[in-house]
Motif scaffolding. Structure first.
Motif, mmCIF file in Angstrom:
data_model
loop_
_atom_site.group_PDB
_atom_site.id
_atom_site.type_symbol
_atom_site.label_atom_id
_atom_site.label_comp_id
_atom_site.label_asym_id
_atom_site.label_seq_id
_atom_site.Cartn_x
_atom_site.Cartn_y
_atom_site.Cartn_z
ATOM 1 N N VAL A 53 7.401 2.131 -5.279
ATOM 2 C CA VAL A 53 6.379 2.060 -6.334
ATOM 3 C C VAL A 53 6.184 0.635 -6.861
ATOM 4 O O VAL A 53 5.227 0.371 -7.575
ATOM 5 N N PRO A 95 3.524 -3.457 -9.524
ATOM 6 C CA PRO A 95 3.285 -2.056 -9.165
ATOM 7 C C PRO A 95 2.406 -1.902 -7.939
ATOM 8 O O PRO A 95 1.507 -2.709 -7.700
ATOM 9 N N LYS A 119 -0.713 3.190 -8.588
ATOM 10 C CA LYS A 119 -0.429 3.861 -9.867
ATOM 11 C C LYS A 119 1.028 3.719 -10.297
ATOM 12 O O LYS A 119 1.415 4.230 -11.329
ATOM 13 N N SER A 120 1.829 3.078 -9.491
ATOM 14 C CA SER A 120 3.240 2.823 -9.795
ATOM 15 C C SER A 120 4.050 4.089 -10.011
ATOM 16 O O SER A 120 4.931 4.151 -10.855
ATOM 17 N N LYS A 121 3.721 5.128 -9.234
ATOM 18 C CA LYS A 121 4.538 6.337 -9.251
ATOM 19 C C LYS A 121 4.500 6.941 -7.853
ATOM 20 O O LYS A 121 3.533 6.739 -7.110
#
Length: 55
Positions: free
Chosen positions: A27, A33, A36-38
């Motif tokens: 991530v 990031p 969406k960094s997830k």
């Protein structure tokens, strides 16, 4: 094949696979990031399937 940092930060999905990490979503790269960094649904599902098959 080489991938630039800009390309990597804009990928839809990124994950590492290995014996020790199984399927591990990425991530962040260089503290930046990725999208969406997830973790994405695909990486999570691949990890679940891997764990099911490993047991």
């Amino acid at each position: 094949m080489k991938i630039s940092l800009d390309e990597l930060l804009n990928v839809k999905k990124a994950f590492i696979t290995s014996i020790t990490t199984l399927v591990f979503p990425i991530v962040r790269v260089n503290n930046q990031p990725i999208r969406k960094s997830k973790p994405g649904e695909m990486a999570i599902r691949l990890r679940e399937i891997y764990l099911q098959k490993a047991n």
